[in-house]
Design an enzyme around this catalytic site. Sequence first.
Site, PDB file in Angstrom:
ATOM      1  N   ASN A   9      39.163 -29.303 -35.952  1.00  0.00           N
ATOM      2  CA  ASN A   9      38.315 -30.248 -36.677  1.00  0.00           C
ATOM      3  C   ASN A   9      38.322 -29.844 -38.148  1.00  0.00           C
ATOM      4  OD1 ASN A   9      36.387 -31.932 -37.685  1.00  0.00           O
ATOM      5  ND2 ASN A   9      34.653 -30.874 -36.738  1.00  0.00           N
ATOM      6  N   TRP A  10      39.042 -30.622 -38.958  1.00  0.00           N
ATOM      7  CA  TRP A  10      39.154 -30.270 -40.378  1.00  0.00           C
ATOM      8  C   TRP A  10      37.924 -30.700 -41.180  1.00  0.00           C
ATOM      9  CZ3 TRP A  10      44.965 -31.717 -41.724  1.00  0.00           C
ATOM     10  CH2 TRP A  10      45.808 -30.723 -41.195  1.00  0.00           C
ATOM     11  N   LYS A  11      36.992 -31.377 -40.547  1.00  0.00           N
ATOM     12  CA  LYS A  11      35.794 -31.854 -41.263  1.00  0.00           C
ATOM     13  C   LYS A  11      36.229 -32.560 -42.554  1.00  0.00           C
ATOM     14  CE  LYS A  11      33.479 -27.857 -39.326  1.00  0.00           C
ATOM     15  NZ  LYS A  11      32.140 -27.491 -38.925  1.00  0.00           N
ATOM     16  N   HIS A  96      29.484 -35.268 -32.772  1.00  0.00           N
ATOM     17  CA  HIS A  96      29.589 -33.918 -33.348  1.00  0.00           C
ATOM     18  C   HIS A  96      28.236 -33.541 -33.963  1.00  0.00           C
ATOM     19  CE1 HIS A  96      30.670 -30.687 -36.122  1.00  0.00           C
ATOM     20  NE2 HIS A  96      31.677 -30.456 -35.292  1.00  0.00           N
ATOM     21  N   GLU A  98      27.358 -32.216 -36.652  1.00  0.00           N
ATOM     22  CA  GLU A  98      27.131 -32.593 -38.058  1.00  0.00           C
ATOM     23  C   GLU A  98      26.788 -34.076 -38.167  1.00  0.00           C
ATOM     24  OE1 GLU A  98      30.708 -30.825 -39.625  1.00  0.00           O
ATOM     25  OE2 GLU A  98      29.867 -28.866 -39.126  1.00  0.00           O
ATOM     26  N   GLU A 168      29.266 -27.293 -28.045  1.00  0.00           N
ATOM     27  CA  GLU A 168      29.225 -26.645 -29.352  1.00  0.00           C
ATOM     28  C   GLU A 168      27.780 -26.342 -29.722  1.00  0.00           C
ATOM     29  OE1 GLU A 168      32.850 -27.474 -31.899  1.00  0.00           O
ATOM     30  OE2 GLU A 168      31.543 -29.171 -32.177  1.00  0.00           O
ATOM     31  N   GLY A 174      29.957 -22.924 -37.740  1.00  0.00           N
ATOM     32  CA  GLY A 174      30.086 -22.523 -39.133  1.00  0.00           C
ATOM     33  C   GLY A 174      29.193 -21.352 -39.535  1.00  0.00           C
ATOM     34  N   SER A 213      32.360 -21.264 -34.353  1.00  0.00           N
ATOM     35  CA  SER A 213      32.831 -20.011 -34.964  1.00  0.00           C
ATOM     36  C   SER A 213      33.927 -19.313 -34.160  1.00  0.00           C
ATOM     37  CB  SER A 213      31.653 -19.066 -35.230  1.00  0.00           C
ATOM     38  OG  SER A 213      30.803 -19.636 -36.208  1.00  0.00           O
ATOM     39  N   GLY A 234      36.577 -25.398 -36.150  1.00  0.00           N
ATOM     40  CA  GLY A 234      36.401 -25.963 -37.481  1.00  0.00           C
ATOM     41  C   GLY A 234      37.030 -25.061 -38.537  1.00  0.00           C
ATOM     42  N   GLY A 235      36.208 -24.190 -39.131  1.00  0.00           N
ATOM     43  CA  GLY A 235      36.647 -23.371 -40.267  1.00  0.00           C
ATOM     44  C   GLY A 235      37.979 -22.655 -40.066  1.00  0.00           C
TER      45      GLY A 235
HETATM   46  C1  PEP Z   1      33.288 -27.656 -35.439  1.00  0.00           C
HETATM   47  O1  PEP Z   1      33.210 -28.173 -36.542  1.00  0.00           O
HETATM   48  O2  PEP Z   1      33.402 -28.365 -34.419  1.00  0.00           O
HETATM   49  C2  PEP Z   1      33.233 -26.204 -35.345  1.00  0.00           C
HETATM   50  C3  PEP Z   1      33.218 -25.633 -34.166  1.00  0.00           C
HETATM   51  O3  PEP Z   1      33.185 -25.508 -36.528  1.00  0.00           O
HETATM   52  P1  PEP Z   1      33.373 -23.914 -36.724  1.00  0.00           P
HETATM   53  O4  PEP Z   1      34.564 -23.508 -35.900  1.00  0.00           O
HETATM   54  O5  PEP Z   1      33.607 -23.748 -38.201  1.00  0.00           O
HETATM   55  O6  PEP Z   1      32.136 -23.262 -36.234  1.00  0.00           O
END
Ligand code: PEP
Length: 261
Positions: A9-11, A96, A98, A168, A174, A213, A234-235
Amino acid sequence: MKHPIFAANWKLNHGPADADAFLRQFLAYYPRTQDRTVIFFPPALTLHAVHLALKDRTDIKVGVQNIHSEDYGAFTGENSAAIARGAGAKYALIGHSERRHIFGESDEQAGKKLAAAVRAGLTPVLCVGETLAQREAGDTVTVVIRQLRAGLSTAEPAQVAGFIVAYEPVWAIGTGKTATPSDATTVHLAIREELRTLAGERAEAVPILYGGSVNCGNAESLLAAPEVNGLLVGGASLDADSWSGIVRTWATMASPLERRR
Ligand code: PEP
């Protein structure tokens, strides 16, 4: 034998030029393989460029991070599942955290968006997860099951087998904090049980991903948990080196020979 899904997930990161550079590097590291599925969720404006850059790599899929519940119409600024499909998407993230916590999306909206994804022929990836306060109050499973039921409320039981669920925890996204494999297992088992109630034995086919994370250091232990069918990242998916390290975890776990290289 597990066939894990690795979803990036590049957000709101990586425009078309960045994505192109990323993919050149990543594809050089990642040979075609049938033993796992890789999905990129780029920003909507980058989605088609990623689809085109992957034209020879039909083993790697593209998804859209968010869709509107309507297919077309006077909804300035929105993206529809049907248009995303035309641009090359095969998957859609739904609910999601966010979207829920920054943009105020409700459980009901998640259900409507899931229906829109299904109408357009996209595979929904329904995201569920509790906040820290809900976890500390001991409400994790209650919250996750409520989100799951609402998200799937618009679907027929027969359709559920074609969906993906991602657990999640909001407190892990994050933040650098990750659920332990045992915590993830507890919640994944509860999700699987609820899926069985909703869809009977078809529930066994639904991959349940963990996200929050994930990085190169913890991917292996999370994937080793039998109930974890893949990772939503994500990150750590933003850098081609780090992402390919996570995706290649599976080769090293599956093949001791590869591990020694
Ligand atoms: C996400 O955005 O779905 C996610 C899991 O982010 P991160 O890996 O940065 O926690």
